[in-house]
Write a protein that holds these residues in place. Structure first.
Motif, PDB file in Angstrom:
ATOM      1  N   ALA A  30     -18.494 -15.712  35.534  1.00  0.00           N
ATOM      2  CA  ALA A  30     -18.193 -16.517  34.342  1.00  0.00           C
ATOM      3  C   ALA A  30     -18.959 -15.998  33.141  1.00  0.00           C
ATOM      4  CB  ALA A  30     -18.540 -17.985  34.602  1.00  0.00           C
ATOM      5  N   GLY A  31     -18.278 -15.898  32.012  1.00  0.00           N
ATOM      6  CA  GLY A  31     -18.928 -15.464  30.786  1.00  0.00           C
ATOM      7  C   GLY A  31     -19.113 -13.970  30.660  1.00  0.00           C
ATOM      8  N   THR A  32     -18.434 -13.186  31.520  1.00  0.00           N
ATOM      9  CA  THR A  32     -18.499 -11.734  31.411  1.00  0.00           C
ATOM     10  C   THR A  32     -17.172 -11.201  30.887  1.00  0.00           C
ATOM     11  OG1 THR A  32     -17.787 -11.404  33.706  1.00  0.00           O
ATOM     12  CG2 THR A  32     -20.158 -11.605  33.303  1.00  0.00           C
ATOM     13  N   TYR A  33     -17.221  -9.980  30.332  1.00  0.00           N
ATOM     14  CA  TYR A  33     -16.053  -9.476  29.604  1.00  0.00           C
ATOM     15  C   TYR A  33     -15.789  -8.006  29.916  1.00  0.00           C
ATOM     16  CZ  TYR A  33     -16.838 -13.774  27.044  1.00  0.00           C
ATOM     17  OH  TYR A  33     -17.014 -15.097  26.724  1.00  0.00           O
ATOM     18  N   THR A  34     -14.505  -7.633  29.791  1.00  0.00           N
ATOM     19  CA  THR A  34     -14.090  -6.243  29.959  1.00  0.00           C
ATOM     20  C   THR A  34     -13.947  -5.530  28.615  1.00  0.00           C
ATOM     21  OG1 THR A  34     -11.775  -6.965  29.996  1.00  0.00           O
ATOM     22  CG2 THR A  34     -12.890  -6.719  32.120  1.00  0.00           C
TER      23      THR A  34
ATOM     24  N   ILE B 287      -9.556  -7.259   8.999  1.00  0.00           N
ATOM     25  CA  ILE B 287      -9.541  -6.087   9.874  1.00  0.00           C
ATOM     26  C   ILE B 287     -10.047  -6.496  11.248  1.00  0.00           C
ATOM     27  CG2 ILE B 287     -10.481  -3.776  10.277  1.00  0.00           C
ATOM     28  CD1 ILE B 287     -10.686  -3.456   7.267  1.00  0.00           C
ATOM     29  N   LYS B 288      -9.381  -6.001  12.291  1.00  0.00           N
ATOM     30  CA  LYS B 288      -9.800  -6.252  13.667  1.00  0.00           C
ATOM     31  C   LYS B 288     -10.229  -4.936  14.313  1.00  0.00           C
ATOM     32  CE  LYS B 288      -6.926 -10.331  14.575  1.00  0.00           C
ATOM     33  NZ  LYS B 288      -5.883 -10.919  15.443  1.00  0.00           N
ATOM     34  N   VAL B 289     -11.387  -4.971  14.957  1.00  0.00           N
ATOM     35  CA  VAL B 289     -11.895  -3.808  15.678  1.00  0.00           C
ATOM     36  C   VAL B 289     -11.985  -4.173  17.151  1.00  0.00           C
ATOM     37  CG1 VAL B 289     -13.865  -2.272  16.003  1.00  0.00           C
ATOM     38  CG2 VAL B 289     -13.161  -2.922  13.699  1.00  0.00           C
ATOM     39  N   THR B 290     -11.419  -3.339  18.023  1.00  0.00           N
ATOM     40  CA  THR B 290     -11.367  -3.630  19.454  1.00  0.00           C
ATOM     41  C   THR B 290     -12.096  -2.552  20.240  1.00  0.00           C
ATOM     42  OG1 THR B 290      -9.222  -4.717  19.185  1.00  0.00           O
ATOM     43  CG2 THR B 290      -9.835  -4.069  21.412  1.00  0.00           C
ATOM     44  N   VAL B 291     -12.864  -2.975  21.250  1.00  0.00           N
ATOM     45  CA  VAL B 291     -13.509  -2.054  22.184  1.00  0.00           C
ATOM     46  C   VAL B 291     -13.167  -2.499  23.601  1.00  0.00           C
ATOM     47  CG1 VAL B 291     -15.395  -1.519  20.607  1.00  0.00           C
ATOM     48  CG2 VAL B 291     -15.667  -3.388  22.247  1.00  0.00           C
ATOM     49  N   GLY B 292     -13.043  -1.534  24.506  1.00  0.00           N
ATOM     50  CA  GLY B 292     -12.718  -1.869  25.883  1.00  0.00           C
ATOM     51  C   GLY B 292     -11.287  -2.353  26.012  1.00  0.00           C
ATOM     52  N   LYS B 293     -10.967  -2.835  27.207  1.00  0.00           N
ATOM     53  CA  LYS B 293      -9.627  -3.360  27.464  1.00  0.00           C
ATOM     54  C   LYS B 293      -9.689  -4.276  28.678  1.00  0.00           C
ATOM     55  CE  LYS B 293      -8.533   0.868  30.035  1.00  0.00           C
ATOM     56  NZ  LYS B 293      -7.599   2.024  30.160  1.00  0.00           N
ATOM     57  N   GLY B 294      -8.549  -4.857  29.029  1.00  0.00           N
ATOM     58  CA  GLY B 294      -8.514  -5.758  30.171  1.00  0.00           C
ATOM     59  C   GLY B 294      -8.179  -7.167  29.750  1.00  0.00           C
ATOM     60  N   SER B 295      -8.335  -8.090  30.690  1.00  0.00           N
ATOM     61  CA  SER B 295      -7.908  -9.473  30.452  1.00  0.00           C
ATOM     62  C   SER B 295      -9.005 -10.364  29.905  1.00  0.00           C
ATOM     63  CB  SER B 295      -7.375 -10.071  31.758  1.00  0.00           C
ATOM     64  OG  SER B 295      -8.380 -10.035  32.767  1.00  0.00           O
ATOM     65  N   ARG B 296     -10.261  -9.965  30.060  1.00  0.00           N
ATOM     66  CA  ARG B 296     -11.367 -10.816  29.592  1.00  0.00           C
ATOM     67  C   ARG B 296     -11.955 -10.187  28.325  1.00  0.00           C
ATOM     68  NH1 ARG B 296     -12.762 -10.165  34.850  1.00  0.00           N
ATOM     69  NH2 ARG B 296     -14.799  -9.283  34.357  1.00  0.00           N
ATOM     70  N   ILE B 297     -11.448 -10.635  27.176  1.00  0.00           N
ATOM     71  CA  ILE B 297     -11.837 -10.074  25.891  1.00  0.00           C
ATOM     72  C   ILE B 297     -12.699 -11.082  25.125  1.00  0.00           C
ATOM     73  CG2 ILE B 297     -11.031  -9.164  23.686  1.00  0.00           C
ATOM     74  CD1 ILE B 297     -10.438  -7.340  26.030  1.00  0.00           C
ATOM     75  N   LEU B 298     -13.882 -10.658  24.724  1.00  0.00           N
ATOM     76  CA  LEU B 298     -14.764 -11.481  23.907  1.00  0.00           C
ATOM     77  C   LEU B 298     -14.320 -11.352  22.453  1.00  0.00           C
ATOM     78  CD1 LEU B 298     -17.321 -13.179  23.385  1.00  0.00           C
ATOM     79  CD2 LEU B 298     -18.609 -11.026  23.290  1.00  0.00           C
ATOM     80  N   LYS B 299     -13.984 -12.475  21.826  1.00  0.00           N
ATOM     81  CA  LYS B 299     -13.511 -12.455  20.447  1.00  0.00           C
ATOM     82  C   LYS B 299     -14.571 -13.061  19.530  1.00  0.00           C
ATOM     83  CE  LYS B 299      -8.574 -12.580  21.552  1.00  0.00           C
ATOM     84  NZ  LYS B 299      -7.266 -13.216  21.284  1.00  0.00           N
ATOM     85  N   GLN B 300     -14.910 -12.315  18.494  1.00  0.00           N
ATOM     86  CA  GLN B 300     -15.879 -12.779  17.508  1.00  0.00           C
ATOM     87  C   GLN B 300     -15.363 -12.455  16.103  1.00  0.00           C
ATOM     88  OE1 GLN B 300     -19.797 -11.171  18.227  1.00  0.00           O
ATOM     89  NE2 GLN B 300     -20.221 -12.674  19.836  1.00  0.00           N
ATOM     90  N   SER B 301     -15.879 -13.176  15.133  1.00  0.00           N
ATOM     91  CA  SER B 301     -15.573 -12.893  13.729  1.00  0.00           C
ATOM     92  C   SER B 301     -16.837 -13.073  12.918  1.00  0.00           C
ATOM     93  CB  SER B 301     -14.475 -13.818  13.204  1.00  0.00           C
ATOM     94  OG  SER B 301     -14.892 -15.171  13.274  1.00  0.00           O
ATOM     95  N   GLY B 302     -16.868 -12.401  11.777  1.00  0.00           N
ATOM     96  CA  GLY B 302     -18.043 -12.512  10.935  1.00  0.00           C
ATOM     97  C   GLY B 302     -18.071 -11.437   9.887  1.00  0.00           C
ATOM     98  N   LYS B 303     -19.251 -11.175   9.363  1.00  0.00           N
ATOM     99  CA  LYS B 303     -19.428 -10.186   8.304  1.00  0.00           C
ATOM    100  C   LYS B 303     -19.673  -8.815   8.919  1.00  0.00           C
ATOM    101  CE  LYS B 303     -22.503  -8.986   4.472  1.00  0.00           C
ATOM    102  NZ  LYS B 303     -23.731  -9.353   3.751  1.00  0.00           N
ATOM    103  N   ALA B 304     -19.053  -7.797   8.342  1.00  0.00           N
ATOM    104  CA  ALA B 304     -19.309  -6.415   8.752  1.00  0.00           C
ATOM    105  C   ALA B 304     -19.159  -5.517   7.532  1.00  0.00           C
ATOM    106  CB  ALA B 304     -18.348  -5.982   9.854  1.00  0.00           C
ATOM    107  N   ASP B 305     -19.976  -4.484   7.462  1.00  0.00           N
ATOM    108  CA  ASP B 305     -19.907  -3.552   6.337  1.00  0.00           C
ATOM    109  C   ASP B 305     -18.720  -2.599   6.445  1.00  0.00           C
ATOM    110  OD1 ASP B 305     -22.238  -4.641   5.325  1.00  0.00           O
ATOM    111  OD2 ASP B 305     -23.538  -3.125   6.221  1.00  0.00           O
ATOM    112  N   SER B 306     -18.308  -2.321   7.689  1.00  0.00           N
ATOM    113  CA  SER B 306     -17.274  -1.316   7.933  1.00  0.00           C
ATOM    114  C   SER B 306     -16.780  -1.455   9.364  1.00  0.00           C
ATOM    115  CB  SER B 306     -17.850   0.083   7.727  1.00  0.00           C
ATOM    116  OG  SER B 306     -18.899   0.309   8.671  1.00  0.00           O
ATOM    117  N   LYS B 307     -15.782  -0.639   9.728  1.00  0.00           N
ATOM    118  CA  LYS B 307     -15.309  -0.636  11.112  1.00  0.00           C
ATOM    119  C   LYS B 307     -16.429  -0.214  12.062  1.00  0.00           C
ATOM    120  CE  LYS B 307     -10.349   0.114  10.338  1.00  0.00           C
ATOM    121  NZ  LYS B 307      -9.194   0.998  10.602  1.00  0.00           N
TER     122      LYS B 307
END
Length: 332
Positions: free
Chosen positions: A218-222, A237-257
């Motif tokens: 529980a609480g782990t991600y791919t 803009i959305k930046v994605t790392v990794g793949k699979g069914s358990r994706i951790l989604k976050q939003s906030g401030k970022a300077d760049s990709k």
């Protein structure tokens, strides 16, 4: 053969105190967390002749330096030394009968503003290392930086009514860096890089007095997804790392990709760390410290390489020495 034993050298308020107080000490515990909290030193003692409740009564802010000396560890003459660092006494208590007491100290700087004074400041065009150097200077200590690669620049980050300790620890955490205070230094390192290092020791069933193992999915991600608004175009803009069914989604401030990718990689690594845990009590080994890895063997499919999250060193007044280890499996 010489008997295995250990003792703790103590310097109290700058004065060597081992010989004078050793007859009163019943136990000493040194807790060494890899990151996220202060190191601590706890001393329990007997006070039959009322010295500690009299002339020797501690004062908050007293200083302690401690070194564990383990003698004849694996064989006669195998002596090992573990500097535990510098501590400030922050609490003490006594009870009776018979009269006994305890002294607790933590590894915070002498300048208490590091953990007590809230500051508001906007840091601009600065690296995490540069922020750490300035914050360490405020506290009268040094920065020990152990992160490979060239530091990257953060365009802007807000310290809003936060202590320097709280702000800097949160900032390091955001970018996947571990931070702790040890021996009058702010130490910053890359936990994921440390997990790739070789094992510092091998732990077998014969070396463990007791152990327990736990795994929790529980609480782990791919993988992960970070959404931010571009400072230049104001587009989402959305930046994605990794793949699979358990994706951790976050939003906030970022300077760049690149900045968003650093943040989501750090968040996924933090969430996944500790999925598989092993706790063990072993015979004391003064050569091990938190943030090292050990190779656990002889436990079947529970065996593997484990990262040490916390070590508590327990040294009795009679010379006994054990260690409690909290560890996380290194997923390779």
């Amino acid at each position: 053969m010489n008997t295995r034993r250990a003792y703790v050298d103590l310097i109290y308020n700058g004065t060597a105190a081992t010989a004078e107080i050793s007859g009163f000490v019943t136990d000493i515990s040194y807790t060494d967390p890899a990151s996220g909290e202060a190191d601590s030193l706890d001393i329990t003692l007997q006070d039959r002749d009322r010295r500690w409740t009299g002339a020797w009564i501690p004062v908050a802010g007293d200083t302690l330096a401690a070194t564990i000396r383990a003698l004849n560890c694996q064989y006669s003459g195998d002596n090992r030394i573990l500097p535990c660092g510098f501590f400030i006494v922050d609490s003490f208590s006594f009870s009776g009968w018979p009269v006994s007491g305890s002294i607790s100290a933590i590894s915070t700087p002498l300048d208490s503003s590091f953990t007590t004074t809230q500051r508001t400041k906007t840091w601009e065009n600065v690296t995490i290392k540069e922020i750490g150097t300035e914050i360490a200077g405020h506290a009268g200590i040094a920065l020990a930086w152990d992160v490979e690669g060239d530091p990257f620049t953060i365009k802007s980050v807000e310290q809003s009514e936060q202590t320097d300790c709280e702000f800097y620890m949160n900032l390091c955490n955001t970018y996947g860096l571990a931070m702790k205070v040890y021996a009058q230094k702010i130490v910053v390192y890359d936990r994921e890089a440390y997990k790739k290092k070789g094992a510092a020791a091998v732990l077998s069933p014969s070396s463990m007095k007791s152990w327990s193992w736990q795994q929790d999915q529980a609480g782990t991600y791919t993988g992960g997804e970070f959404t931010y608004t571009s400072p230049a175009t104001e587009k989402e803009i959305k930046v994605t790392v990794g793949k699979g069914s358990r994706i951790l989604k976050q939003s906030g401030k970022a300077d760049s990709k690149a900045d968003a990718e650093r943040k989501i990689k750090a968040a996924v690594a933090k969430a996944n760390h500790g999925k598989t845990k092993l706790s063990a009590t072993i015979v004391g080994n003064a050569s091990l410290v938190a943030s090292q890895c050990v190779q656990v063997v002889g436990l079947g499919k529970l065996s593997g390489k484990y990262y040490i999250d916390t070590i508590t060193h327990n040294v009795s007044g009679s010379g006994g020495y054990t260690m409690d280890l909290e560890m996380s499996l290194v997923e390779e």
